[in-house]
Enzyme design. Structure first.
Site, short mmCIF file in Angstrom:
data_model
loop_
_atom_site.label_atom_id
_atom_site.label_comp_id
_atom_site.label_asym_id
_atom_site.label_seq_id
_atom_site.Cartn_x
_atom_site.Cartn_y
_atom_site.Cartn_z
N HIS A 1 1.55 5.53 6.46
CA HIS A 1 1.32 6.23 5.11
C HIS A 1 1.30 7.73 5.33
O HIS A 1 1.57 8.27 6.45
CB HIS A 1 -0.06 5.78 4.62
CG HIS A 1 -0.06 4.47 4.54
ND1 HIS A 1 -0.84 3.49 5.47
CD2 HIS A 1 -0.09 3.44 3.57
CE1 HIS A 1 -0.90 2.16 5.28
NE2 HIS A 1 -0.47 2.21 3.95
N SER B 1 0.76 -1.12 -0.04
CA SER B 1 -0.06 0.03 -0.14
C SER B 1 0.85 1.17 0.22
O SER B 1 0.49 2.26 -0.36
CB SER B 1 -0.90 0.04 1.15
OG SER B 1 -0.28 -0.23 2.40
N ASP C 1 -3.16 6.56 11.72
CA ASP C 1 -2.13 6.01 10.83
C ASP C 1 -0.93 6.62 11.00
O ASP C 1 -0.80 7.92 10.34
CB ASP C 1 -2.87 6.28 9.47
CG ASP C 1 -1.86 5.56 8.11
OD1 ASP C 1 -0.75 5.28 8.50
OD2 ASP C 1 -2.28 5.57 7.03
#
Length: 500
Positions: free
Chosen positions: A475, A221, A472
């Protein structure tokens, strides 16, 4: 008076002239029509459409989000959080090569702070910077001997290359401004190598360099995060056509016949969930010595490949070499037989395997860019034990950096695998290490943190018990630090195609 013969000879001239004019007119019409057809749908586009029309690639984009802890030691029995995001995500550990736990000053990276960052606020995207027009330096070059990976983060008043509202392909979890993040300063820090200038990204230059070529992002990802960043930057120059399906993402830029592709591959090597020996179905078995055939079959068609991997080695899995179980992650074997590799060593083996396969593939001649391990910043704990990047609004200063032993080890093994594979190169391809790990250790401010969704009721601050909200810290916000990766990709590609 002339003869009848002379008369007939003279009268034939208009007929001959009319025939010539008619022929030229027909030829001109045919050329005009053919040019219109080619401009509407280039031959190269038709060929690529045939190739990219494949529909038998497995659908790798499962909705599982794997969030990995950040610790200062190798993970042993930590659990994995399974979320419900729209694409496979995984959150995980970090740091840079050759460091210990605790705060430590690193001499190769500095942070240059502006006198006043409060002047950066909402508004339209600025068009100039202190160095001139946004495009002035973008098409320039840097010294080919220049080390791109040691330098400093400097504040740039010109702001990012795009805004979250000027790009329609940002995954919502990375749309930090759209999700309500109140600060914007993190968008303005640019990477400056110590001994040269890294040009600002120029979309027109990139498309010219990649004319009639394909760039593929292959991996996890974080690869998707980088691909979307590139698309957002290029979108400011030209809106691409979406030629993808649920199996593979493909974006086509017609002006220069450029295709941007993304293929999902969790580990970059072969994996299966089928039963093996006494390991039941459903537990992933990773064959560390077998490349992922699902994308290897396509690499001869790619001119530039950017690889991203590492974070899935925190996921529950069984490691095999020569069909022998040699290690596990978050899985206890029924016997006490000592295992040969842990997840960090398994990662290093996988890197050597896939790069060796690419470096010896008889029909692959492209540029392979290995983006080094991307740091996360779950400081003060793991993702589920109080680790947090909430409230980070500027890059870390030298001396403030929180080292992470796991990331150090992952980076070290990755570089080792890269170097070993480089020595086995037999084809005409090129292997390039894009070593971002150390520089991005300082960008704890660049993650979404708690601003992961549009939920108006989401928690963004610590609770009464001091626990941080779900977040998060792996990312990268878009726009944000991740855009630097594509400036580095552009410079690597330029050096290869244009020279110094």
């Amino acid at each position: 008076m002339g003869s009848m013969k002379d008369y007939h000879s003279t009268s034939s001239y208009p007929k001959l002239l009319s025939s010539i004019v008619l022929s030229v007119g027909i030829l001109a019409f045919f050329i005009t029509f053919a040019s219109w057809v080619l401009s509407t749908e280039p031959i190269g586009a038709a060929v690529r459409s045939y190739f990219y029309g494949v529909d038998h690639i497995k659908d790798y984009d499962s909705p599982i989000v794997l969030v990995r802890n950040k610790t200062n030691h190798l993970p042993s029995n930590s659990s994995i959080f399974l979320g419900n995001e729209t694409s496979p995500e995984i959150q995980h550990d970090e740091k840079k090569l050759g460091s210990d736990s605790s705060s430590k000053e690193t001499g190769s990276v500095n942070t240059v702070l502006p006198e006043n960052t409060d002047s950066v606020h909402d508004g339209d995207l600025p068009t100039t910077s202190s160095s001139g027009s946004r495009e002035n330096n973008a098409g320039g070059s840097v010294d080919s001997d220049c080390d791109l990976y040691h330098g400093e983060w400097v504040f740039d008043q010109s702001g990012p290359l795009y805004r979250n509202n000027t790009c329609p392909v940002i995954t919502q979890m990375q749309n930090c401004q759209g999700n309500g993040r109140p600060d914007k300063g993190y968008e303005n820090w640019r990477w400056k190598p110590s001994h040269c200038k890294l040009p600002r990204f120029n979309g027109t230059k990139f498309l010219e360099l990649m004319s009639d070529k394909t760039l593929a992002f292959i991996g996890d990802s974080v690869a998707r995060n980088q691909m979307e960043s590139l698309l957002c930057i290029l979108w400011q120059v030209e809106a691409p056509k979406n030629r993808g399906n649920r199996h593979m993402q493909r974006w086509y830029f017609r002006s220069k016949n450029v295709m941007i592709v993304r293929i999902w591959s969790s580990w970059l090597v072969h994996q299966t969930s089928e039963p093996f020996s006494y390991i039941p179905k459903g537990v992933v078995k990773v064959h560390l010595d077998i490349p992922d055939e699902n994308f290897m079959q396509y690499i001869p068609k790619f001119d530039v490949i950017v690889l991203s991997s590492g974070h899935w080695f925190a996921k529950q899995s069984i490691y095999l070499l020569n069909n022998e179980i040699v290690g596990t992650q978050l899985w206890s074997l029924p016997n006490s037989k000592p295992l040969k590799v842990n997840n960090v060593e398994a990662f290093g083996i996988s890197v050597e395997t896939i790069l060796t396969a690419m470096a010896t593939h008889p029909n692959y001649t492209g540029i392979t860019i290995v983006r080094s391990f991307s740091p996360d910043h779950y400081e003060g704990g793991t993702w589920n034990t109080g680790g947090s990047c909430t409230g980070k609004v500027k890059p870390a200063l030298p001396g403030q950096l929180v080292e992470n032993g796991f990331t150090n080890s992952m980076h070290e093994k990755q570089v080792m695998g890269f170097n070993r594979a480089s020595k086995k190169l037999t084809n005409r391809s090129r292997l390039k290490l894009m070593d971002i790990t150390e520089a991005f250790q300082y960008r704890h401010d660049g993650h979404p943190g708690p601003y992961r969704s549009l939920d108006p009721n989401k928690k963004t601050t610590r609770g009464p018990d001091g626990k941080p909200p779900p977040q998060d810290c792996l990312h990268w916000c878009m726009p944000g630090p991740v855009d630097t990766w594509n400036e580095l990709v552009l410079e690597i590609v330029r050096r290869e195609y244009e020279g110094g």
